[in-house]
Structures are given as C-alpha cells and as structure tokens.
Design a protein around this motif. Structure first.
Motif, PDB file in Angstrom:
ATOM      1  N   GLU A 261      72.530  35.754  29.309  1.00 11.59           N
ATOM      2  CA  GLU A 261      72.133  36.392  30.525  1.00 11.59           C
ATOM      3  C   GLU A 261      70.879  36.515  30.843  1.00 11.59           C
ATOM      4  O   GLU A 261      70.153  37.024  30.329  1.00 11.59           O
ATOM      5  CB  GLU A 261      72.766  37.370  30.884  1.00 11.59           C
ATOM      6  CG  GLU A 261      72.817  37.904  32.342  1.00 11.59           C
ATOM      7  CD  GLU A 261      73.659  39.212  32.835  1.00 11.59           C
ATOM      8  OE1 GLU A 261      74.236  39.443  33.698  1.00 11.59           O
ATOM      9  OE2 GLU A 261      73.810  39.929  31.795  1.00 11.59           O
ATOM     10  N   SER A 262      70.256  35.499  31.936  1.00 14.14           N
ATOM     11  CA  SER A 262      68.925  35.697  32.320  1.00 14.14           C
ATOM     12  C   SER A 262      68.733  36.327  33.781  1.00 14.14           C
ATOM     13  O   SER A 262      69.632  36.097  34.333  1.00 14.14           O
ATOM     14  CB  SER A 262      68.239  34.518  32.220  1.00 14.14           C
ATOM     15  OG  SER A 262      66.682  34.268  32.464  1.00 14.14           O
ATOM     16  N   PRO A 263      67.652  36.656  34.138  1.00 13.08           N
ATOM     17  CA  PRO A 263      67.559  37.123  35.532  1.00 13.08           C
ATOM     18  C   PRO A 263      68.015  36.131  36.524  1.00 13.08           C
ATOM     19  O   PRO A 263      67.448  34.987  36.824  1.00 13.08           O
ATOM     20  CB  PRO A 263      66.138  37.498  35.928  1.00 13.08           C
ATOM     21  CG  PRO A 263      65.445  37.966  34.336  1.00 13.08           C
ATOM     22  CD  PRO A 263      66.347  36.870  33.631  1.00 13.08           C
ATOM     23  N   GLY A 264      69.118  36.513  37.063  1.00 13.32           N
ATOM     24  CA  GLY A 264      69.945  35.725  38.344  1.00 13.32           C
ATOM     25  C   GLY A 264      70.381  34.383  37.697  1.00 13.32           C
ATOM     26  O   GLY A 264      70.812  33.525  38.658  1.00 13.32           O
ATOM     27  N   GLN A 316      59.100  35.199  30.394  1.00 13.18           N
ATOM     28  CA  GLN A 316      60.645  35.499  29.961  1.00 13.18           C
ATOM     29  C   GLN A 316      60.437  35.088  28.412  1.00 13.18           C
ATOM     30  O   GLN A 316      59.937  34.244  28.456  1.00 13.18           O
ATOM     31  CB  GLN A 316      61.995  34.867  30.614  1.00 13.18           C
ATOM     32  CG  GLN A 316      62.243  35.234  31.956  1.00 13.18           C
ATOM     33  CD  GLN A 316      62.625  36.700  31.979  1.00 13.18           C
ATOM     34  OE1 GLN A 316      63.494  37.039  31.238  1.00 13.18           O
ATOM     35  NE2 GLN A 316      62.044  37.632  32.916  1.00 13.18           N
ATOM     36  N   VAL A 317      61.422  35.869  27.654  1.00 13.56           N
ATOM     37  CA  VAL A 317      61.394  35.662  26.169  1.00 13.56           C
ATOM     38  C   VAL A 317      62.885  35.864  25.845  1.00 13.56           C
ATOM     39  O   VAL A 317      63.497  36.697  26.262  1.00 13.56           O
ATOM     40  CB  VAL A 317      60.609  36.476  25.151  1.00 13.56           C
ATOM     41  CG1 VAL A 317      60.811  36.073  23.729  1.00 13.56           C
ATOM     42  CG2 VAL A 317      59.120  36.009  25.575  1.00 13.56           C
ATOM     43  N   LEU A 318      63.515  34.816  25.070  1.00 16.50           N
ATOM     44  CA  LEU A 318      64.974  35.084  24.803  1.00 16.50           C
ATOM     45  C   LEU A 318      65.022  35.527  23.145  1.00 16.50           C
ATOM     46  O   LEU A 318      64.304  34.874  22.512  1.00 16.50           O
ATOM     47  CB  LEU A 318      65.635  33.610  24.759  1.00 16.50           C
ATOM     48  CG  LEU A 318      65.578  32.913  26.025  1.00 16.50           C
ATOM     49  CD1 LEU A 318      66.349  31.709  25.895  1.00 16.50           C
ATOM     50  CD2 LEU A 318      66.079  33.584  27.087  1.00 16.50           C
ATOM     51  N   PHE A 319      65.923  36.334  23.115  1.00 19.27           N
ATOM     52  CA  PHE A 319      66.045  36.646  21.816  1.00 19.27           C
ATOM     53  C   PHE A 319      67.614  36.384  21.255  1.00 19.27           C
ATOM     54  O   PHE A 319      68.367  36.782  21.891  1.00 19.27           O
ATOM     55  CB  PHE A 319      65.957  38.379  21.609  1.00 19.27           C
ATOM     56  CG  PHE A 319      64.465  38.648  21.773  1.00 19.27           C
ATOM     57  CD1 PHE A 319      63.758  38.778  20.553  1.00 19.27           C
ATOM     58  CD2 PHE A 319      63.772  38.933  22.827  1.00 19.27           C
ATOM     59  CE1 PHE A 319      62.351  39.174  20.819  1.00 19.27           C
ATOM     60  CE2 PHE A 319      62.553  39.342  23.008  1.00 19.27           C
ATOM     61  CZ  PHE A 319      61.832  39.565  21.982  1.00 19.27           C
ATOM     62  N   LEU A 320      67.727  35.610  20.197  1.00 18.15           N
ATOM     63  CA  LEU A 320      69.049  35.158  19.762  1.00 18.15           C
ATOM     64  C   LEU A 320      69.218  35.734  18.369  1.00 18.15           C
ATOM     65  O   LEU A 320      68.283  35.801  17.586  1.00 18.15           O
ATOM     66  CB  LEU A 320      69.131  33.614  19.661  1.00 18.15           C
ATOM     67  CG  LEU A 320      68.706  32.997  21.070  1.00 18.15           C
ATOM     68  CD1 LEU A 320      68.618  31.384  21.073  1.00 18.15           C
ATOM     69  CD2 LEU A 320      69.601  33.301  22.392  1.00 18.15           C
ATOM     70  N   CYS A 321      70.566  35.768  17.988  1.00 20.96           N
ATOM     71  CA  CYS A 321      71.225  35.859  16.645  1.00 20.96           C
ATOM     72  C   CYS A 321      72.478  35.919  16.597  1.00 20.96           C
ATOM     73  O   CYS A 321      73.307  35.425  17.780  1.00 20.96           O
ATOM     74  CB  CYS A 321      70.792  37.530  16.130  1.00 20.96           C
ATOM     75  SG  CYS A 321      71.619  38.840  16.725  1.00 20.96           S
ATOM     76  N   ARG A 322      73.242  36.001  15.681  1.00 23.03           N
ATOM     77  CA  ARG A 322      74.565  35.380  15.676  1.00 23.03           C
ATOM     78  C   ARG A 322      75.480  36.076  16.476  1.00 23.03           C
ATOM     79  O   ARG A 322      76.454  35.523  17.002  1.00 23.03           O
ATOM     80  CB  ARG A 322      75.081  35.654  14.097  1.00 23.03           C
ATOM     81  CG  ARG A 322      76.441  35.112  13.797  1.00 23.03           C
ATOM     82  CD  ARG A 322      76.850  35.575  12.154  1.00 23.03           C
ATOM     83  NE  ARG A 322      77.815  34.964  11.896  1.00 23.03           N
ATOM     84  CZ  ARG A 322      78.094  33.853  11.256  1.00 23.03           C
ATOM     85  NH1 ARG A 322      76.851  33.037  11.027  1.00 23.03           N
ATOM     86  NH2 ARG A 322      79.299  33.360  10.747  1.00 23.03           N
ATOM     87  N   ASN A 329      62.122  40.562  29.973  1.00 22.81           N
ATOM     88  CA  ASN A 329      60.978  40.440  30.712  1.00 22.81           C
ATOM     89  C   ASN A 329      59.950  41.020  30.126  1.00 22.81           C
ATOM     90  O   ASN A 329      59.762  42.021  29.609  1.00 22.81           O
ATOM     91  CB  ASN A 329      61.018  41.131  32.195  1.00 22.81           C
ATOM     92  CG  ASN A 329      59.894  40.705  33.054  1.00 22.81           C
ATOM     93  OD1 ASN A 329      58.962  41.704  32.926  1.00 22.81           O
ATOM     94  ND2 ASN A 329      60.231  39.748  34.009  1.00 22.81           N
ATOM     95  N   ILE A 330      58.525  40.083  29.954  1.00 23.52           N
ATOM     96  CA  ILE A 330      57.434  40.779  29.118  1.00 23.52           C
ATOM     97  C   ILE A 330      56.316  40.591  29.880  1.00 23.52           C
ATOM     98  O   ILE A 330      56.156  39.738  30.882  1.00 23.52           O
ATOM     99  CB  ILE A 330      57.340  40.020  27.865  1.00 23.52           C
ATOM    100  CG1 ILE A 330      57.482  38.271  27.756  1.00 23.52           C
ATOM    101  CG2 ILE A 330      58.504  40.445  26.784  1.00 23.52           C
ATOM    102  CD1 ILE A 330      56.254  37.725  28.069  1.00 23.52           C
ATOM    103  N   SER A 331      55.282  40.968  29.465  1.00 27.23           N
ATOM    104  CA  SER A 331      53.769  40.812  30.011  1.00 27.23           C
ATOM    105  C   SER A 331      52.995  40.038  29.312  1.00 27.23           C
ATOM    106  O   SER A 331      53.021  40.109  28.217  1.00 27.23           O
ATOM    107  CB  SER A 331      53.157  41.879  30.607  1.00 27.23           C
ATOM    108  OG  SER A 331      52.496  42.899  29.488  1.00 27.23           O
TER     109      SER A 331
END
Length: 387
Positions: A261-264, A316-322, A329-331
């Motif tokens: 899920e990402s913003p919108g 934006q940065v995605l963080f994935l794991c199993r 959201n980052i700056s």
C-alpha cells in the motif's frame, strides 16, 4: 546546638523540563536512541510524543530482537521484541505464539491483542460452494493438520485477516476473526492459491499466485459479532502465468510477489531471484544481490489492470520482506527516495546468511546500507519496524 540543614536529594533525570528534554531528543541521530530516551520515565515519554523532531527512520529487526536504525547505527537489543515468532503485515505488530494461542503486540506502545490458535478453525463456504466436492475433499485431506499462518494483518480493531497455508497439500485459505475471538473463520472451497493480502482504503484485497487481485467483502454475524467473508470478487486479471526458469548452469530464476500500500495507490512488486542448486538438488544458494531484479505495477481499478510504473516517487521508499511490504515517506535529508529495501535471503536457504540490500529504481543499481550486519535465517524471519 544548631541542626544541620537537611541534605539535598540528588537531582533526577526525570526533573528535566519537558521542553529541554525535547531539545535533547531532537539531537539524537537514530530512532533506537529515541526509544531508549522514552523508556527513562513518564516525563521523557511525554517529550518523545510532543517533541518537534523529524519522523523516525525505519528499523531492521533481527530474530534475536536486535534492531538497527537506518541509514546506519549500532545494534540495540529491544526487549519488547524478544520471543517474536513472526511479523505482522501491518503497523508494527509482531506475532507471538504459544501453546494456548497467539497474540499480537506493538513493541513501541506495548498494545496487545489476542488471536485464536491456528487449530481453532471454523470452516465457511462462500456463494455457491455449498456442494463443492473439491472443498469437502480438501477438508478431508487437511483433517488433523495444523496450517501455517503465512501472513497475518491487523486491519482494524474489529478485524484481523490471515492467509493459512497447508503446505502438505499446497493449498492456502483466507481466514478472518476479530481480536480476542476464540476461533477463526477460514474459507472452504476450491478457490485461488493466495500469496498475499493487504488492507487498502478500508477494504481487504487478496492476490493469487497468478497475480489476480480479488476484493474480499467482509460482513458481521449479528448474533455473534464475528466477521466473516460474504463475497470474493475478481477486480484485476493477472498477467501471463510465471514459470520458473532453469538455466543450463544450474541456476533457477524464480519470482516473489508483494502487495504494497502506497499513498493513494496499491502496488504489485515483483522480485526476480537467481537461486543455484547443487547437483543433488538438496541445497540452495542465493546468488549475489546484484542478480535481483524488480518491477513495480500499480493497480488501475478503473481499467481493471496492472499498470507498470518506472518510479515510486522521489519521496517514497519501499520496505519489503517475507511477511511485510510498506511504502514510507522520507525526506532527502534522511536518505534518497525511489528505492526498495529488501532482504537478500528471505528464508530461501537456512545455510546462507542474509543481509539487507537496496535497489535503486532510477538506475537499477544495488547497495548495502548496513554492510556489517548479517544473520542466519531460521524459522523466525527478520522484518522491518516503522515507528
């Protein structure tokens, strides 16, 4: 004879004004330091909540309850995570399992909710499956066999959803319950093989192994208050079925899918991984992270299709794991955006150590944010904490 003046009590750290504590908090570089700060006393916890500080950066949680803040920090033992058995797919909830059942706990707030033991199942048919022979056959095959909770997500204070995996018969089923319930409702029938679920814009979605997206409607039994699945609707058809590719040098190219899920937006992320088998096919090696490849698609609900995207956004940065996929959201002051953090060996081999790597969507290059950190995968997987 004059009495000696009463001795002064030594000053307590708790006596520091909240405003001053907030200034100290703002100068701490890593969120693990802020966690330590907030654990000192109630006054400092107030400062941690009220202080005007940048949003905390994500943390890598290892199975032994050691955490590392990004973009880089020394390891810190986080006692509230000790003994977790799995990651939850939403929030910072962790799964703790015992003989009498399971519970979810947020290590930052210590909020806790109980969930039924995996053995506590009530089977449900949806739609026209009341006479489904395949479903009855599946129930007979799985009789007496406990499922694995492939993924659990905390949707709301009234709904917890999960994918139950019956590995012996290669079948997965959706399951739902409310926090504190005595049993799960799990879906019985000859349905899709689900590989991921997500709670997006107050609705539950499930992804099949062929990338087909389903919307799952939840209703409530008015006599018991228990949630149950009332309908499963196909909303986006899948791509061409993926087949594992065997290369002549013993390399298997396989693919892992994540719903994020990402913003919108709702994203489907593909990671292609190169695995090398030994001659006896009893050992798997994870080839270097540079051999991983990513593709990202966005759910276009109006056109009922997956639309490929080349960027997830500079902020934006995605963080994935199993068991986990999240957009953060980052700056630019904290770290560059448009990147994907992932685990090299996310449980594919118990003999090969895993590390954390980053894929840059802009140029396809890889990097290692915590080069000195590695761990041996086991029955408990490393995950991300996003305070």
């Amino acid at each position: 004879m004059e009495k000696a003046p009463p001795s002064r009590q030594p000053a307590s750290w708790a006596d520091i004004p909240v405003e001053l504590a907030g200034l100290v908090l703002g100068r701490l570089p890593a969120h693990v330091d802020r966690v330590r700060f907030a654990a000192v006393c109630p006054q400092w916890r107030v400062a941690a909540r009220q202080g005007n500080v940048p949003p905390p950066m994500p943390m890598l949680l290892l199975p032994d309850a050691t955490v590392y803040s990004l973009p880089g920090s020394e390891g810190f033992h986080f006692p509230a995570c000790t003994g977790y058995t799995d990651a939850c797919g939403t929030g910072n909830w962790l799964v703790f399992s015992g003989e009498d059942g399971c519970f979810l706990r947020d290590p930052f707030t210590n909020d806790t909710v109980t969930v039924p033991a995996l053995s506590r199942n009530r089977f449900q048919r949806v739609g026209d499956e009341s006479n489904d022979e395949a479903g009855c056959s599946w129930l007979e095959m799985c009789k007496g066999k406990l499922p694995d909770a492939y993924k659990i997500i905390f949707c709301s204070p009234h709904l917890i959803a999960a994918i139950f995996s019956y590995r012996s018969v290669q079948i997965t089923r959706l399951a739902v319950c409310q926090p504190g319930a005595s049993s799960w409702w799990s879906i019985l029938g000859n349905g899709p093989l689900f590989v991921d679920i997500v709670f997006h814009q107050r609705k539950l979605y499930a992804l099949s192994c062929v990338d087909t997206l389903f919307a799952v409607d939840i209703s409530v039994d008015h006599s018991t208050g228990d949630p149950c699945v009332s309908q499963i609707q196909l909303v986006i058809g899948g791509h061409e079925p993926w087949s594992n590719i065997f290369l002549p040098d013993g390399v298997l190219i396989t693919r892992v899918n994540y719903l994020v899920e990402s913003p919108g937006a709702l994203l489907l992320v593909y990671r292609e991984i190169d695995l090398r088998f030994t001659r006896n096919w009893n050992k798997i090696e994870i080839l270097e992270a540079e051999r991983s490849r990513f593709e990202v698609y966005e759910a276009n609900f109006d056109q009922s299709k997956w639309a490929k995207v080349t960027t997830i956004g500079d902020d934006q940065v995605l963080f994935l794991c199993r068991r986990f996929g999240r957009s953060v959201n980052i700056s630019h002051k904290e770290m560059p955006g448009d990147r994907i953090f992932f685990m090299d060996n996310d449980g594919y081999s118990k003999k090969v150590s895993s590390t954390c790597s980053v894929y840059d969507m802009r140029d396809g290059k890889m990097s290692t944010p915590l080069p000195m950190v590695s761990w041996k995968p086991g029955t408990v997987f490393a995950t991300w904490l996003l305070p």
